[in-house]
Structures are given as structure tokens and as C-alpha cells.
Write a protein that holds these residues in place. Structure first.
Motif, PDB file in Angstrom:
ATOM      1  N   GLY A  14       8.245   1.880  30.217  1.00 54.85           N
ATOM      2  CA  GLY A  14       9.470   2.159  29.478  1.00 54.85           C
ATOM      3  C   GLY A  14       9.421   1.744  28.015  1.00 54.85           C
ATOM      4  O   GLY A  14      10.351   2.032  27.259  1.00 54.85           O
ATOM      5  N   SER A  15       8.354   1.069  27.589  1.00 58.23           N
ATOM      6  CA  SER A  15       8.215   0.687  26.178  1.00 58.23           C
ATOM      7  C   SER A  15       8.165   1.945  25.317  1.00 58.23           C
ATOM      8  O   SER A  15       7.571   2.954  25.704  1.00 58.23           O
ATOM      9  N   ARG A  16       8.820   1.849  24.147  1.00 57.81           N
ATOM     10  CA  ARG A  16       8.850   2.977  23.223  1.00 57.81           C
ATOM     11  C   ARG A  16       8.046   2.647  21.985  1.00 57.81           C
ATOM     12  O   ARG A  16       8.151   1.546  21.447  1.00 57.81           O
ATOM     13  N   PHE A  17       7.259   3.614  21.533  1.00 62.35           N
ATOM     14  CA  PHE A  17       6.444   3.450  20.330  1.00 62.35           C
ATOM     15  C   PHE A  17       6.710   4.640  19.422  1.00 62.35           C
ATOM     16  O   PHE A  17       6.670   5.787  19.872  1.00 62.35           O
ATOM     17  N   TRP A  18       6.970   4.355  18.134  1.00 58.65           N
ATOM     18  CA  TRP A  18       7.278   5.423  17.191  1.00 58.65           C
ATOM     19  C   TRP A  18       6.008   6.150  16.785  1.00 58.65           C
ATOM     20  O   TRP A  18       5.040   5.533  16.347  1.00 58.65           O
ATOM     21  N   GLY A  19       6.042   7.461  16.965  1.00 56.47           N
ATOM     22  CA  GLY A  19       4.935   8.313  16.570  1.00 56.47           C
ATOM     23  C   GLY A  19       4.368   9.027  17.775  1.00 56.47           C
ATOM     24  O   GLY A  19       3.721   8.416  18.612  1.00 56.47           O
ATOM     25  N   ARG A  20       4.619  10.307  17.858  1.00 59.43           N
ATOM     26  CA  ARG A  20       4.170  11.083  19.019  1.00 59.43           C
ATOM     27  C   ARG A  20       2.653  11.084  19.154  1.00 59.43           C
ATOM     28  O   ARG A  20       2.119  11.196  20.262  1.00 59.43           O
ATOM     29  N   PHE A  21       1.928  10.940  18.044  1.00 54.67           N
ATOM     30  CA  PHE A  21       0.467  10.973  18.048  1.00 54.67           C
ATOM     31  C   PHE A  21      -0.124   9.634  17.619  1.00 54.67           C
ATOM     32  O   PHE A  21      -1.253   9.564  17.168  1.00 54.67           O
ATOM     33  N   GLY A  22       0.648   8.576  17.765  1.00 52.94           N
ATOM     34  CA  GLY A  22       0.227   7.258  17.313  1.00 52.94           C
ATOM     35  C   GLY A  22       0.814   6.964  15.942  1.00 52.94           C
ATOM     36  O   GLY A  22       1.635   7.720  15.410  1.00 52.94           O
ATOM     37  N   ALA A  23       0.404   5.850  15.388  1.00 51.55           N
ATOM     38  CA  ALA A  23       0.918   5.437  14.083  1.00 51.55           C
ATOM     39  C   ALA A  23      -0.171   4.680  13.334  1.00 51.55           C
ATOM     40  O   ALA A  23      -1.169   4.241  13.918  1.00 51.55           O
ATOM     41  N   ALA A  24       0.045   4.531  12.032  1.00 50.24           N
ATOM     42  CA  ALA A  24      -0.907   3.800  11.192  1.00 50.24           C
ATOM     43  C   ALA A  24      -0.152   3.152  10.041  1.00 50.24           C
ATOM     44  O   ALA A  24       0.916   3.616   9.635  1.00 50.24           O
ATOM     45  N   GLY A  25      -0.719   2.065   9.540  1.00 50.90           N
ATOM     46  CA  GLY A  25      -0.143   1.361   8.402  1.00 50.90           C
ATOM     47  C   GLY A  25      -1.219   1.013   7.397  1.00 50.90           C
ATOM     48  O   GLY A  25      -2.409   0.930   7.729  1.00 50.90           O
ATOM     49  N   LEU A  26      -0.795   0.794   6.150  1.00 47.55           N
ATOM     50  CA  LEU A  26      -1.723   0.487   5.066  1.00 47.55           C
ATOM     51  C   LEU A  26      -1.579  -0.963   4.647  1.00 47.55           C
ATOM     52  O   LEU A  26      -0.528  -1.377   4.167  1.00 47.55           O
ATOM     53  N   LEU A  27      -2.638  -1.724   4.849  1.00 48.90           N
ATOM     54  CA  LEU A  27      -2.719  -3.084   4.339  1.00 48.90           C
ATOM     55  C   LEU A  27      -3.439  -2.974   3.002  1.00 48.90           C
ATOM     56  O   LEU A  27      -4.665  -2.887   2.928  1.00 48.90           O
ATOM     57  N   LEU A  28      -2.637  -2.931   1.944  1.00 45.17           N
ATOM     58  CA  LEU A  28      -3.142  -2.673   0.598  1.00 45.17           C
ATOM     59  C   LEU A  28      -3.377  -3.989  -0.119  1.00 45.17           C
ATOM     60  O   LEU A  28      -2.471  -4.819  -0.227  1.00 45.17           O
ATOM     61  N   ARG A  29      -4.601  -4.183  -0.588  1.00 44.07           N
ATOM     62  CA  ARG A  29      -5.011  -5.433  -1.219  1.00 44.07           C
ATOM     63  C   ARG A  29      -5.327  -5.206  -2.687  1.00 44.07           C
ATOM     64  O   ARG A  29      -5.835  -4.163  -3.077  1.00 44.07           O
ATOM     65  N   ALA A  30      -5.010  -6.223  -3.494  1.00 48.63           N
ATOM     66  CA  ALA A  30      -5.324  -6.192  -4.917  1.00 48.63           C
ATOM     67  C   ALA A  30      -5.747  -7.587  -5.360  1.00 48.63           C
ATOM     68  O   ALA A  30      -5.282  -8.585  -4.800  1.00 48.63           O
ATOM     69  N   PRO A  31      -6.608  -7.670  -6.364  1.00 49.66           N
ATOM     70  CA  PRO A  31      -6.954  -8.987  -6.901  1.00 49.66           C
ATOM     71  C   PRO A  31      -5.809  -9.521  -7.755  1.00 49.66           C
ATOM     72  O   PRO A  31      -5.059  -8.757  -8.371  1.00 49.66           O
ATOM     73  N   ASP A  32      -5.667 -10.830  -7.760  1.00 49.11           N
ATOM     74  CA  ASP A  32      -4.650 -11.504  -8.555  1.00 49.11           C
ATOM     75  C   ASP A  32      -5.315 -12.737  -9.155  1.00 49.11           C
ATOM     76  O   ASP A  32      -6.351 -13.185  -8.659  1.00 49.11           O
ATOM     77  N   GLU A  33      -4.735 -13.296 -10.186  1.00 44.54           N
ATOM     78  CA  GLU A  33      -5.368 -14.456 -10.829  1.00 44.54           C
ATOM     79  C   GLU A  33      -5.555 -15.639  -9.877  1.00 44.54           C
ATOM     80  O   GLU A  33      -6.460 -16.431 -10.033  1.00 44.54           O
ATOM     81  N   SER A  34      -4.744 -15.729  -8.827  1.00 49.03           N
ATOM     82  CA  SER A  34      -4.862 -16.844  -7.886  1.00 49.03           C
ATOM     83  C   SER A  34      -5.589 -16.453  -6.599  1.00 49.03           C
ATOM     84  O   SER A  34      -5.710 -17.262  -5.681  1.00 49.03           O
ATOM     85  N   GLY A  35      -6.066 -15.230  -6.500  1.00 49.92           N
ATOM     86  CA  GLY A  35      -6.723 -14.743  -5.285  1.00 49.92           C
ATOM     87  C   GLY A  35      -6.180 -13.382  -4.917  1.00 49.92           C
ATOM     88  O   GLY A  35      -5.457 -12.764  -5.683  1.00 49.92           O
ATOM     89  N   ASP A  36      -6.494 -12.926  -3.728  1.00 52.38           N
ATOM     90  CA  ASP A  36      -6.032 -11.605  -3.299  1.00 52.38           C
ATOM     91  C   ASP A  36      -4.569 -11.631  -2.877  1.00 52.38           C
ATOM     92  O   ASP A  36      -4.080 -12.613  -2.321  1.00 52.38           O
ATOM     93  N   VAL A  37      -3.895 -10.508  -3.142  1.00 54.30           N
ATOM     94  CA  VAL A  37      -2.523 -10.292  -2.687  1.00 54.30           C
ATOM     95  C   VAL A  37      -2.504  -8.997  -1.883  1.00 54.30           C
ATOM     96  O   VAL A  37      -3.349  -8.117  -2.068  1.00 54.30           O
ATOM     97  N   VAL A  38      -1.539  -8.900  -0.962  1.00 59.58           N
ATOM     98  CA  VAL A  38      -1.350  -7.679  -0.180  1.00 59.58           C
ATOM     99  C   VAL A  38       0.093  -7.217  -0.334  1.00 59.58           C
ATOM    100  O   VAL A  38       1.002  -8.031  -0.533  1.00 59.58           O
ATOM    101  N   LEU A  39       0.277  -5.917  -0.234  1.00 57.51           N
ATOM    102  CA  LEU A  39       1.616  -5.346  -0.349  1.00 57.51           C
ATOM    103  C   LEU A  39       2.300  -5.393   1.012  1.00 57.51           C
ATOM    104  O   LEU A  39       1.779  -4.857   1.996  1.00 57.51           O
ATOM    105  N   LEU A  40       3.468  -6.046   1.061  1.00 56.47           N
ATOM    106  CA  LEU A  40       4.240  -6.107   2.294  1.00 56.47           C
ATOM    107  C   LEU A  40       5.618  -5.498   2.083  1.00 56.47           C
ATOM    108  O   LEU A  40       6.155  -5.490   0.977  1.00 56.47           O
ATOM    109  N   GLN A  41       6.172  -5.036   3.180  1.00 61.19           N
ATOM    110  CA  GLN A  41       7.477  -4.366   3.199  1.00 61.19           C
ATOM    111  C   GLN A  41       8.436  -5.202   4.043  1.00 61.19           C
ATOM    112  O   GLN A  41       8.138  -5.510   5.199  1.00 61.19           O
TER     113      GLN A  41
END
Length: 158
Positions: A14-41
Motif C-alpha cells: 500500500g506504500s505510495r511512491f510519486w512517479g509512475r516510472f520511478g523518480a530521480a533527484g539532483l545532488l548538485l555540488r559546487a566548490p566554496d571557499e570553505s569546502g564543497d556545498v550542495v543545493l538543497l530544497q
């Protein structure tokens, strides 16, 4: 055909998952003066597990690869120009008993780029990799974070 992936996939329990064909997400990384950062929502309250933090992502359409989906969703939800994104890795981070999958796509941008949130977000934020676990994370993202963190560290050394 575009947009045919929207809809729920129902598992045998009975568990529901969004996306009839599955789903995917982007873990986007960038360099920063203190180390790597990632974009979160910060997910909108009305969304599934609203109020938690995760990466931009969503339903795969029938004709899309996981990378195509993740880059498209980051463009739609965060205004990230696809041409700036360099895909580095794809990790299958969840598989349901009915075969539904979630794939996390790790990608780089040259620097933290400006974002534009759509209605699915309360906020978008570039977060230091070492600070991610301190946020109230979406349960599925939280479960996969140790593996994703290790992959980010590994990719940094390549």
C-alpha cells in the motif's frame, strides 16, 4: 511525450511512491571557499514530507534517463540552467518491492549559482556538505545521506 510520469506507483503493502516510472533527484555540488556545498530544497508544507530538506527531484517520464529527469527537475524547481550541470555519478538509492526506483544523480557546477524557487519549495539553499545532516531531512534523503556523503568525498578525490 513529456509529463507522462506524474502519478503514484502503489507497492504491494500500500506504500505510495510519486512517479509512475520511478523518480530521480539532483545532488548538485559546487566548490566554496570553505569546502564543497550542495543545493538543497526546503520542501513546501503541502508536498509529501513537507517541511523537510532534500534535493530537487521528481517523477521520471517514460522516455527519460535518471540523469535527464534530475537535471530537468532542478531546472523546474530551482531554475538551474541545464547547460551548467556536469553529471558525475548516478546512484540507485531506493528500490521498492514493486520495482519502483529512486536514483540520485550527483553533478557539479563551477560555482554556487543563483536559484529561483517554484511553488514546491519554501527555500533553496547552498549548504556546506558537512552541515547537511544537521537539517531536518526528508526521511528517504536522510537514509541515503551517509552513502551520498561518502560518494561526494570519493568524487572529490578523483
Amino acid at each position: 511525450m513529456r509529463g507522462d510520469g506524474d502519478g503514484w506507483a502503489i507497492d504491494s503493502d500500500g506504500s505510495r511512491f510519486w512517479g509512475r516510472f520511478g523518480a530521480a533527484g539532483l545532488l548538485l555540488r559546487a566548490p566554496d571557499e570553505s569546502g564543497d556545498v550542495v543545493l538543497l530544497q526546503h520542501r513546501a508544507p503541502w508536498s509529501h514530507q513537507g517541511g523537510t530538506w532534500a534535493m530537487p527531484g521528481g517523477a521520471r517520464d517514460s522516455h527519460e534517463s535518471a540523469a535527464d529527469t534530475a537535471v530537468r527537475e532542478a531546472s523546474e524547481e530551482a531554475g538551474i540552467p541545464p547547460a551548467l550541470v556536469s553529471v558525475r555519478a548516478e546512484l540507485l538509492t531506493f528500490t521498492a518491492t514493486n520495482g519502483w526506483t529512486y536514483t540520485t544523480v550527483i553533478a557539479d557546477v563551477a560555482e554556487p549559482v543563483s536559484t529561483v524557487a517554484n511553488e514546491e519549495s519554501v527555500e533553496l539553499r547552498w549548504v556546506a556538505v558537512e552541515e547537511v545532516a544537521n537539517l531536518p531531512l526528508h526521511p528517504a534523503f536522510e537514509a541515503s545521506w551517509p552513502r551520498l556523503h561518502a560518494e561526494l568525498v570519493s568524487l572529490r578525490s578523483r
